[in-house]
Design an enzyme around this catalytic site. Structure first.
Site, PDB file in Angstrom:
ATOM      1  N   ASN A 181       1.864  10.543   7.310  1.00  0.00           N
ATOM      2  CA  ASN A 181       2.834  10.774   6.291  1.00  0.00           C
ATOM      3  C   ASN A 181       2.645  10.009   5.107  1.00  0.00           C
ATOM      4  OD1 ASN A 181       3.186   8.014   6.638  1.00  0.00           O
ATOM      5  ND2 ASN A 181       5.197   8.176   7.590  1.00  0.00           N
ATOM      6  N   ARG A 228       6.488  -1.835   0.643  1.00  0.00           N
ATOM      7  CA  ARG A 228       7.321  -2.532   1.287  1.00  0.00           C
ATOM      8  C   ARG A 228       8.232  -3.448   0.697  1.00  0.00           C
ATOM      9  NH1 ARG A 228       6.483   0.545   5.071  1.00  0.00           N
ATOM     10  NH2 ARG A 228       5.379   0.366   6.946  1.00  0.00           N
ATOM     11  N   GLN A 283      15.235  -4.353   7.483  1.00  0.00           N
ATOM     12  CA  GLN A 283      15.797  -2.944   7.602  1.00  0.00           C
ATOM     13  C   GLN A 283      16.427  -2.786   8.839  1.00  0.00           C
ATOM     14  OE1 GLN A 283      12.668  -0.727   4.580  1.00  0.00           O
ATOM     15  NE2 GLN A 283      12.641  -0.002   6.676  1.00  0.00           N
ATOM     16  N   HIS A 291      15.065   3.854   3.942  1.00  0.00           N
ATOM     17  CA  HIS A 291      13.554   4.056   4.079  1.00  0.00           C
ATOM     18  C   HIS A 291      13.440   5.729   4.903  1.00  0.00           C
ATOM     19  CE1 HIS A 291       9.507   2.103   5.659  1.00  0.00           C
ATOM     20  NE2 HIS A 291       9.480   3.395   5.132  1.00  0.00           N
TER      21      HIS A 291
HETATM   22  P1  NDP Z   1      -4.525   2.726   3.402  1.00  0.00           P
HETATM   23  O1  NDP Z   1      -4.896   1.941   4.410  1.00  0.00           O
HETATM   24  O2  NDP Z   1      -4.744   4.251   3.172  1.00  0.00           O
HETATM   25  O3  NDP Z   1      -4.278   2.020   1.900  1.00  0.00           O
HETATM   26  C1  NDP Z   1      -4.033   0.709   1.705  1.00  0.00           C
HETATM   27  C2  NDP Z   1      -4.699   0.272   0.496  1.00  0.00           C
HETATM   28  O4  NDP Z   1      -4.136  -1.047  -0.133  1.00  0.00           O
HETATM   29  C3  NDP Z   1      -6.056   0.045   0.769  1.00  0.00           C
HETATM   30  O5  NDP Z   1      -6.993   0.904  -0.111  1.00  0.00           O
HETATM   31  C4  NDP Z   1      -6.524  -1.322   0.291  1.00  0.00           C
HETATM   32  O6  NDP Z   1      -7.593  -1.221  -0.422  1.00  0.00           O
HETATM   33  C5  NDP Z   1      -5.327  -1.717  -0.689  1.00  0.00           C
HETATM   34  N1  NDP Z   1      -4.948  -3.115  -0.557  1.00  0.00           N
HETATM   35  C6  NDP Z   1      -5.100  -4.030   0.553  1.00  0.00           C
HETATM   36  N2  NDP Z   1      -4.636  -5.401   0.013  1.00  0.00           N
HETATM   37  C7  NDP Z   1      -4.833  -4.986  -1.225  1.00  0.00           C
HETATM   38  C8  NDP Z   1      -4.415  -6.096  -2.317  1.00  0.00           C
HETATM   39  N3  NDP Z   1      -4.098  -7.259  -1.900  1.00  0.00           N
HETATM   40  N4  NDP Z   1      -4.417  -5.724  -3.558  1.00  0.00           N
HETATM   41  C9  NDP Z   1      -4.634  -4.564  -3.905  1.00  0.00           C
HETATM   42  N5  NDP Z   1      -4.726  -3.469  -3.177  1.00  0.00           N
HETATM   43  C10 NDP Z   1      -4.836  -3.788  -1.546  1.00  0.00           C
HETATM   44  O7  NDP Z   1      -2.595   2.841   3.543  1.00  0.00           O
HETATM   45  P2  NDP Z   1      -1.701   4.187   3.014  1.00  0.00           P
HETATM   46  O8  NDP Z   1      -1.938   4.420   1.374  1.00  0.00           O
HETATM   47  O9  NDP Z   1      -1.546   4.954   4.040  1.00  0.00           O
HETATM   48  O10 NDP Z   1      -0.331   3.401   3.043  1.00  0.00           O
HETATM   49  C11 NDP Z   1      -0.114   2.173   2.121  1.00  0.00           C
HETATM   50  C12 NDP Z   1       1.179   1.462   2.542  1.00  0.00           C
HETATM   51  O11 NDP Z   1       2.341   2.185   2.204  1.00  0.00           O
HETATM   52  C13 NDP Z   1       1.249   0.990   3.962  1.00  0.00           C
HETATM   53  O12 NDP Z   1       0.497  -0.082   4.517  1.00  0.00           O
HETATM   54  C14 NDP Z   1       2.739   0.975   4.248  1.00  0.00           C
HETATM   55  O13 NDP Z   1       3.029  -0.297   3.791  1.00  0.00           O
HETATM   56  C15 NDP Z   1       3.120   1.817   3.139  1.00  0.00           C
HETATM   57  N6  NDP Z   1       3.933   3.233   3.611  1.00  0.00           N
HETATM   58  C16 NDP Z   1       5.093   3.448   3.260  1.00  0.00           C
HETATM   59  C17 NDP Z   1       5.746   4.363   3.968  1.00  0.00           C
HETATM   60  C18 NDP Z   1       7.182   4.958   3.663  1.00  0.00           C
HETATM   61  O14 NDP Z   1       7.741   5.625   4.541  1.00  0.00           O
HETATM   62  N7  NDP Z   1       7.630   4.370   2.975  1.00  0.00           N
HETATM   63  C19 NDP Z   1       4.934   5.272   4.963  1.00  0.00           C
HETATM   64  C20 NDP Z   1       3.544   5.086   5.104  1.00  0.00           C
HETATM   65  C21 NDP Z   1       2.997   4.034   4.360  1.00  0.00           C
HETATM   66  P3  NDP Z   1      -8.598  -2.042  -1.148  1.00  0.00           P
HETATM   67  O15 NDP Z   1      -9.321  -3.178  -0.070  1.00  0.00           O
HETATM   68  O16 NDP Z   1      -9.916  -1.166  -1.501  1.00  0.00           O
HETATM   69  O17 NDP Z   1      -7.970  -2.601  -2.367  1.00  0.00           O
END
Ligand code: NDP
Length: 385
Positions: A147, A285, A314, A333
């Site tokens: 998603n 989140r 939630q 959500h």
């Molecule tokens: P990914 O795993 O593709 O991306 C998450 C990114 O976060 C990674 O690339 C990581 O990259 C980065 N990251 C981790 N820790 C940190 C930090 N401390 N500071 C900055 N960047 C950080 O996940 P998605 O993009 O698919 O999803 C991201 C989030 O979105 C999910 O974990 C979920 O919480 C939320 N989500 C919400 C949904 C909704 O319905 N509202 C649905 C799907 C997801 P790097 O280490 O390179 O920085």
């Protein structure tokens, strides 16, 4: 035979749908970067129909019961007398969704003596205590990519909605008014604004790509820098520190997972460091931001708007301040659970279950925790840098 407990959001107030606005949804076979869409051996549902509510059962019942497994589906997840509280203790698998999370706390994990797999029907497994799951050797998996685009589209909608003052203007039209000045007194163009995202993962990058044609100035923070060619293609400015991005941007959109490092990232002092009149969009989140600091910054006028569809806990209580604060563009959500997204995460859930139940490896990209530590996507996105 396995016992599978599946916690899903309740059916619509008028009952599980029997008719839909559209006759079908497009078939998506792979995602940006090449990962294939879910590949279960079969599906027992029609893509485009409601699968994420209790009656939808993620389309799993026929498949699981035919193989002799037990499936319990409920939305009753909170409180000591809830169905979930009663059923999870002897479950082999718990399936939950971020939209309506069954919180698998350390204390619950200690009581779930048979639990082997915590499966997120969607993306984002912070409702599971990942450290406790790792210690117990429980696998945590989610349907990576299922998603991501759904959320990226919702994010762009929210950015436009806030900046152009869409929801309050829509309210005037519904109320029978023609109050142009009331509508535009808080409306701007997106063009030429500085827009920054925190975390350039799947969703973050998709948001950047979708914003590029609006002729905005794009910024990002992530722990790992994107390839130079992509930075150039999208005209990105990289900030190694979130606080530097927050200071210069008119709009900040959050896309990182909830981890001990990101919990409360946008607290009162980070928000105070932002420009007066900035906007925050949060589809990642709820706990990434300080609830009361956001409400206060909107009241004082320091922030011009806040939109998001993620809360904590939630479902959010009826008196949650984000429901009534000024210039909010909140949704419950929903961004990742359009009918289009449901077809993908339901198929992915089935694919993961098929692997688990037949002892085949689960795709690496679906793994968050396995074998006592972070694995797959979890090893990149959830592990401390
Ligand atoms: P990914 O795993 O593709 O991306 C998450 C990114 O976060 C990674 O690339 C990581 O990259 C980065 N990251 C981790 N820790 C940190 C930090 N401390 N500071 C900055 N960047 C950080 O996940 P998605 O993009 O698919 O999803 C991201 C989030 O979105 C999910 O974990 C979920 O919480 C939320 N989500 C919400 C949904 C909704 O319905 N509202 C649905 C799907 C997801 P790097 O280490 O390179 O920085």
């Amino acid at each position: 035979m396995a016992k599978i407990v599946c916690v899903l959001y309740p059916d619509p107030v008028d009952g599980h749908p029997t008719r839909y606005a559209r006759d079908n949804i497009p078939v998506i076979r792979s995602y940006d970067g090449g990962q294939t869409a879910p590949t279960p051996s079969a599906i027992d549902f029609t893509p485009g129909e409601m699968l994420g509510d209790v009656s939808g059962e993620l389309g799993l019942r026929k498949f699981l019961e035919a193989a002799g497994h037990e499936l319990v589906v409920t939305s009753d997840k909170d409180g000591p007398d809830s169905v979930f509280e009663r059923e999870f203790v002897d479950a082999d698998v718990v399936i939950s969704q971020p939209f309506w999370p069954a919180y698998l706390t350390r204390e619950r994990i200690a009581r779930a003596r048979k639990l082997k797999l915590a499966l997120t029907a969607g993306i984002g497994s912070d409702h599971v205590d990942l450290a406790a799951a790792a210690e117990r050797g429980i696998t945590v998996a989610e349907v990576t990519w299922s998603n991501s685009i759904s959320v990226a589209e919702h994010t762009v909608m929210m950015i436009l909605g806030l900046v152009r003052n869409y929801l309050p203007s829509h309210d005037w039209s519904r109320k029978g008014g023609w109050n142009i000045a009331d509508c535009v007194a808080h409306a701007y163009d997106l063009e030429a604004l500085q827009v920054g995202i925190v975390a350039a993962g799947r969703i973050g990058q998709a948001v950047l790509r979708r914003l590029k044609p609006f002729d905005v100035k794009l910024h990002y923070n992530s722990r790992h820098r994107l390839p130079a060619a992509l930075e150039q293609e999208l005209g990105l400015t990289y900030h190694s520190e979130v606080k530097d991005l927050a200071r210069v941007c008119d709009i900040v959109s959050l896309h990182c997972p909830l981890t001990p490092q990101t919990d409360g990232m946008f607290n009162a002092s980070m928000i105070a460091s932002m420009k007066r009149g900035a906007y925050i969009v949060n589809t990642a989140r709820g706990r990434l931001v300080d609830r009361d600091a956001v409400a206060q910054a909107l009241k004082s006028g320091h922030l011009a708007g806040y939109a998001g569809d993620v809360w904590f806990p939630q479902p959010a209580p009826a008196d949650h301040p984000w429901r009534t604060m000024p210039w909010e563009g909140m949704t419950p959500h929903i961004s990742g659970t359009t009918l289009s997204a449901q077809a993908r995460y339901a198929a992915g859930t089935r694919e993961i279950l098929e692997c688990f139940l037949t002892g085949k490896p689960i795709r690496e990209e679906y793994l968050i925790v396995q074998g006592g530590g972070f694995a797959g996507t979890g090893a990149h996105s959830y592990a401390a840098a």
